[in-house]
Design a protein around this motif. Structure first.
Motif, mmCIF file in Angstrom:
data_model
loop_
_atom_site.group_PDB
_atom_site.id
_atom_site.type_symbol
_atom_site.label_atom_id
_atom_site.label_comp_id
_atom_site.label_asym_id
_atom_site.label_seq_id
_atom_site.Cartn_x
_atom_site.Cartn_y
_atom_site.Cartn_z
ATOM 1 N N SER A 148 2.806 -100.822 34.818
ATOM 2 C CA SER A 148 3.917 -101.558 35.552
ATOM 3 C C SER A 148 4.350 -100.967 36.627
ATOM 4 O O SER A 148 3.933 -99.675 36.749
ATOM 5 C CB SER A 148 5.238 -101.540 34.731
ATOM 6 N N LEU A 149 4.868 -101.659 37.513
ATOM 7 C CA LEU A 149 5.440 -100.750 38.864
ATOM 8 C C LEU A 149 6.926 -100.440 38.605
ATOM 9 O O LEU A 149 7.618 -101.280 38.158
ATOM 10 C CB LEU A 149 5.453 -101.957 40.118
ATOM 11 N N GLU A 150 7.264 -99.294 38.386
ATOM 12 C CA GLU A 150 8.602 -98.820 38.200
ATOM 13 C C GLU A 150 9.454 -98.076 39.345
ATOM 14 O O GLU A 150 9.067 -97.439 40.201
ATOM 15 C CB GLU A 150 8.607 -97.725 37.122
ATOM 16 N N ARG A 151 10.571 -98.428 39.260
ATOM 17 C CA ARG A 151 11.499 -97.968 40.539
ATOM 18 C C ARG A 151 12.140 -96.497 40.063
ATOM 19 O O ARG A 151 12.163 -96.361 38.834
ATOM 20 C CB ARG A 151 12.871 -98.897 40.435
ATOM 21 N N ILE A 152 12.023 -95.693 40.877
ATOM 22 C CA ILE A 152 12.129 -94.307 40.367
ATOM 23 C C ILE A 152 14.010 -94.006 40.446
ATOM 24 O O ILE A 152 14.244 -93.492 39.455
ATOM 25 C CB ILE A 152 11.633 -93.427 42.000
ATOM 26 N N SER A 153 14.641 -94.516 41.309
ATOM 27 C CA SER A 153 16.218 -94.427 41.328
ATOM 28 C C SER A 153 16.674 -95.862 41.562
ATOM 29 O O SER A 153 16.430 -96.661 42.581
ATOM 30 C CB SER A 153 16.633 -93.657 42.594
ATOM 31 N N SER A 154 17.529 -96.313 40.643
ATOM 32 C CA SER A 154 18.145 -97.590 40.567
ATOM 33 C C SER A 154 19.313 -97.686 41.714
ATOM 34 O O SER A 154 19.703 -98.925 42.094
ATOM 35 C CB SER A 154 18.759 -98.008 39.427
ATOM 36 N N THR A 155 19.503 -96.554 42.387
ATOM 37 C CA THR A 155 20.492 -96.544 43.364
ATOM 38 C C THR A 155 19.834 -96.587 45.065
ATOM 39 O O THR A 155 20.749 -96.643 45.662
ATOM 40 C CB THR A 155 21.699 -95.573 43.090
ATOM 41 N N ALA A 156 18.593 -96.046 44.827
ATOM 42 C CA ALA A 156 18.043 -95.803 46.178
ATOM 43 C C ALA A 156 17.541 -97.326 46.717
ATOM 44 O O ALA A 156 17.485 -98.237 45.882
ATOM 45 C CB ALA A 156 16.805 -94.881 46.051
ATOM 46 N N PRO A 157 17.297 -97.478 47.911
ATOM 47 C CA PRO A 157 16.918 -98.839 48.605
ATOM 48 C C PRO A 157 15.773 -99.437 47.521
ATOM 49 O O PRO A 157 14.867 -98.699 47.479
ATOM 50 C CB PRO A 157 16.442 -98.355 50.047
ATOM 51 N N THR A 158 15.875 -100.963 47.428
ATOM 52 C CA THR A 158 14.988 -101.381 46.762
ATOM 53 C C THR A 158 13.628 -101.535 47.750
ATOM 54 O O THR A 158 12.523 -101.238 47.049
ATOM 55 C CB THR A 158 15.380 -102.785 46.459
ATOM 56 N N ASN A 159 13.895 -101.608 48.776
ATOM 57 C CA ASN A 159 12.470 -101.885 49.632
ATOM 58 C C ASN A 159 11.803 -100.583 50.302
ATOM 59 O O ASN A 159 11.337 -100.820 51.293
ATOM 60 C CB ASN A 159 12.870 -103.001 50.813
ATOM 61 N N GLN A 160 12.258 -99.575 49.661
ATOM 62 C CA GLN A 160 11.604 -98.315 49.976
ATOM 63 C C GLN A 160 10.190 -98.062 49.092
ATOM 64 O O GLN A 160 10.451 -97.636 47.874
ATOM 65 C CB GLN A 160 12.627 -97.148 49.884
ATOM 66 N N GLN A 161 9.269 -98.254 49.786
ATOM 67 C CA GLN A 161 7.906 -97.816 48.640
ATOM 68 C C GLN A 161 7.898 -96.451 48.423
ATOM 69 O O GLN A 161 7.638 -96.362 46.798
ATOM 70 C CB GLN A 161 6.753 -97.661 49.817
ATOM 71 N N SER A 162 8.558 -95.499 48.890
ATOM 72 C CA SER A 162 8.645 -94.173 48.037
ATOM 73 C C SER A 162 9.357 -94.091 46.976
ATOM 74 O O SER A 162 9.639 -93.284 46.092
ATOM 75 C CB SER A 162 9.161 -92.934 49.174
ATOM 76 N N ASN A 163 10.242 -95.251 46.611
ATOM 77 C CA ASN A 163 11.290 -95.275 45.453
ATOM 78 C C ASN A 163 10.525 -96.071 44.565
ATOM 79 O O ASN A 163 11.370 -96.583 43.442
ATOM 80 C CB ASN A 163 12.462 -95.987 45.798
ATOM 81 N N TRP A 164 9.220 -96.459 44.544
ATOM 82 C CA TRP A 164 8.533 -97.125 43.413
ATOM 83 C C TRP A 164 7.234 -96.322 43.144
ATOM 84 O O TRP A 164 6.801 -95.513 43.948
ATOM 85 C CB TRP A 164 8.290 -98.386 43.828
ATOM 86 N N GLY A 165 6.612 -96.560 42.024
ATOM 87 C CA GLY A 165 5.430 -95.924 41.418
ATOM 88 C C GLY A 165 4.908 -96.697 40.189
ATOM 89 O O GLY A 165 5.605 -97.158 39.510
ATOM 90 N N THR A 166 3.661 -96.056 39.899
ATOM 91 C CA THR A 166 2.956 -96.691 38.530
ATOM 92 C C THR A 166 3.674 -96.072 37.126
ATOM 93 O O THR A 166 3.825 -94.589 37.385
ATOM 94 C CB THR A 166 1.435 -96.415 38.606
ATOM 95 N N SER A 167 3.870 -96.798 36.242
ATOM 96 C CA SER A 167 4.353 -96.220 35.158
ATOM 97 C C SER A 167 3.452 -95.107 34.473
ATOM 98 O O SER A 167 2.119 -95.412 34.385
ATOM 99 C CB SER A 167 4.682 -97.269 34.072
ATOM 100 N N THR A 168 3.820 -94.088 33.830
ATOM 101 C CA THR A 168 3.106 -93.308 33.426
ATOM 102 C C THR A 168 3.284 -93.309 31.868
ATOM 103 O O THR A 168 2.684 -92.512 31.099
ATOM 104 C CB THR A 168 3.182 -91.760 33.673
ATOM 105 N N ALA A 169 4.040 -94.196 31.392
ATOM 106 C CA ALA A 169 4.339 -93.959 29.819
ATOM 107 C C ALA A 169 3.033 -94.768 29.170
ATOM 108 O O ALA A 169 2.066 -95.193 29.608
ATOM 109 C CB ALA A 169 5.618 -95.467 29.696
#
Length: 179
Positions: A148-169
């Motif tokens: 999945s594509l996971e959000r890093i911080s739920s309070t940081a801007p949604t459309n900021q690429q640096s706030n998303w990444g690939t799940s490592t679970a």
């Protein structure tokens, strides 16, 4: 003094009956499974950033196809500081994530998410107000390897690429749990 107290009590009663109003950022797109195997197991996750629940009756979503889809017409609460997974196929989802015990809603209609190139996802509340939205590409993460594509911080801007990444679970995603 008595009149002011009665007015304040009445106003409080009216506000309580209207329910908790929603502000930008209260509910966030938190995780997106846009290229799963099988392909019918697409889903996205919402996270409630507040200490109050939100009734999701008549919430809708759309992607790049611009067709509005209904998440649910039922009175279902997105719990305070909780998650809801909106999926294409609840059976496929439960097969992939058998230990999942959270709020799972099979959307009334689904539009396949783009696996490559540009995609967007927009969530609307019952008043047709945008709750959250994202425009992303597969270069942001997720997709390959059933991740999945996971959000890093739920309070940081949604459309900021640096706030998303690939799940490592180990299961490739963290539905219903902290990313």
């Amino acid at each position: 003094m008595k009149i002011n107290f009665l007015f304040a009590a009445g106003l409080l009663l009216i506000l309580c009956n209207l329910g908790f109003s929603q502000n930008p950022g209260d509910v966030a797109l938190n995780e997106i499974m846009y290229a799963p195997t099988p392909s019918t197991n697409e889903w996205f996750e919402l996270y409630n950033n507040t200490s109050s629940p939100f009734n999701m009756a008549n919430w809708k979503w759309k992607d790049a196809t611009a067709t509005l889809r209904t998440i649910t017409t039922a009175n279902i609460n997105l719990p305070a500081n909780g998650y809801a997974v909106i999926c294409e196929d609840s059976t496929a989802f439960r097969t992939a994530f058998p230990a999942f015990t959270g709020l799972l809603i099979q959307s009334n209609g689904w539009s396949s998410l783009n696996n490559t190139g540009s995609e967007n996802l927009i969530i609307f509340n019952a008043s047709s107000v945008v709750v959250d939205s994202i425009q992303f590409t597969n270069t942001w993460g997720g997709g390959s390897g059933n991740r999945s594509l996971e959000r890093i911080s739920s309070t940081a801007p949604t459309n900021q690429q640096s706030n998303w990444g690939t799940s490592t679970a180990s299961l490739g995603a963290t539905p219903g749990a902290r990313n």
